[in-house]
Motif scaffolding. Structure first.
Motif, mmCIF file in Angstrom:
data_model
loop_
_atom_site.group_PDB
_atom_site.id
_atom_site.type_symbol
_atom_site.label_atom_id
_atom_site.label_comp_id
_atom_site.label_asym_id
_atom_site.label_seq_id
_atom_site.Cartn_x
_atom_site.Cartn_y
_atom_site.Cartn_z
ATOM 1 N N GLY A 34 -33.350 16.791 -3.852
ATOM 2 C CA GLY A 34 -33.554 17.946 -4.737
ATOM 3 C C GLY A 34 -33.019 19.207 -3.814
ATOM 4 O O GLY A 34 -32.326 19.888 -4.269
ATOM 5 N N HIS A 35 -33.561 19.163 -2.592
ATOM 6 C CA HIS A 35 -33.353 20.316 -1.941
ATOM 7 C C HIS A 35 -31.820 20.213 -1.512
ATOM 8 O O HIS A 35 -31.090 21.263 -1.508
ATOM 9 C CB HIS A 35 -34.191 20.377 -0.261
ATOM 10 C CG HIS A 35 -34.083 21.380 0.435
ATOM 11 N ND1 HIS A 35 -34.275 22.757 0.194
ATOM 12 C CD2 HIS A 35 -33.242 21.301 1.694
ATOM 13 C CE1 HIS A 35 -33.876 23.399 1.148
ATOM 14 N NE2 HIS A 35 -33.270 22.529 1.990
ATOM 15 N N ARG A 38 -29.758 21.470 -4.257
ATOM 16 C CA ARG A 38 -29.724 22.943 -4.817
ATOM 17 C C ARG A 38 -28.548 23.657 -4.227
ATOM 18 O O ARG A 38 -28.192 24.942 -4.690
ATOM 19 C CB ARG A 38 -31.188 23.703 -4.302
ATOM 20 C CG ARG A 38 -32.167 23.303 -5.216
ATOM 21 C CD ARG A 38 -33.643 24.030 -4.797
ATOM 22 N NE ARG A 38 -34.608 23.165 -5.228
ATOM 23 C CZ ARG A 38 -35.458 22.533 -4.000
ATOM 24 N NH1 ARG A 38 -35.201 22.801 -2.900
ATOM 25 N NH2 ARG A 38 -36.345 21.871 -4.453
ATOM 26 N N HIS A 39 -28.052 23.308 -3.260
ATOM 27 C CA HIS A 39 -26.850 24.164 -2.756
ATOM 28 C C HIS A 39 -25.571 23.352 -3.310
ATOM 29 O O HIS A 39 -24.529 23.785 -2.712
ATOM 30 C CB HIS A 39 -26.925 23.865 -1.014
ATOM 31 C CG HIS A 39 -28.149 24.040 -0.408
ATOM 32 N ND1 HIS A 39 -28.400 25.663 -0.291
ATOM 33 C CD2 HIS A 39 -29.103 23.228 0.053
ATOM 34 C CE1 HIS A 39 -29.526 25.643 0.339
ATOM 35 N NE2 HIS A 39 -29.864 24.241 0.478
#
Length: 156
Positions: A34-35, A38-39
């Motif tokens: 998920g992190h 996000r990009h």
């Protein structure tokens, strides 16, 4: 653009946004992906088990799956087998901490797409998922083109 023949449903179109299903019993893995997502402008769906993943994939045309090597109720092979009968099965990437040539060969020989090592490296994740999505989209397009050719031949 021609209209579909009577009684023939228009096939679904592949999305313009990369959609990925993460299949992992590990909440930290879901958070990590998920992190990293996000990009990007990609869509990430999550599943914690084989059974849940197969249910999601039967209802949603997801092009790419990142699946843990082992899951609470099976493994990556179970997910691959559970989706093999779908009209446009996803391409499966196996994720594990110890990715070696033997696992990669097993995944490829069994019909999977690739292997990603955990913890995920952002650039490698983007590269592998992008290539998988493009390969899935190409397969979809060839299938759609073949179906249109058959429909056109049947009209004559």
């Amino acid at each position: 653009m021609s209209l579909p023949a009577k009684g023939v449903a228009e096939p679904m179109q592949p999305g313009k946004v990369v959609t990925v299903l993460s299949v992992s019993g590990s909440e930290p893995d879901h958070r990590s992906l998920g992190h990293l997502f996000r990009h990007t402008k990609w869509i990430l769906m999550e599943s914690k088990s084989c059974l849940d993943a197969i249910g999601i994939l039967r209802q949603n045309p997801v092009p790419v799956v990142i699946c843990d090597r082992a899951l609470p109720d099976g493994d990556w092979k179970d997910v691959l087998e559970g989706t093999s009968g779908l009209p446009h099965p996803p391409l499966l990437i196996v994720a594990c901490r110890l990715a070696d040539e033997r696992l990669w060969a097993e995944v490829i020989n069994y019909g999977g797409y690739d292997v990603l090592e955990k913890p995920f490296n952002h650039s490698e994740l983007v590269r592998v998922v992008s290539l998988a999505w493009l390969a899935w989209k190409d397969q979809w397009q060839r299938t759609a083109d073949a179906g249109r050719t058959l429909n056109a031949a049947g009209d004559h």
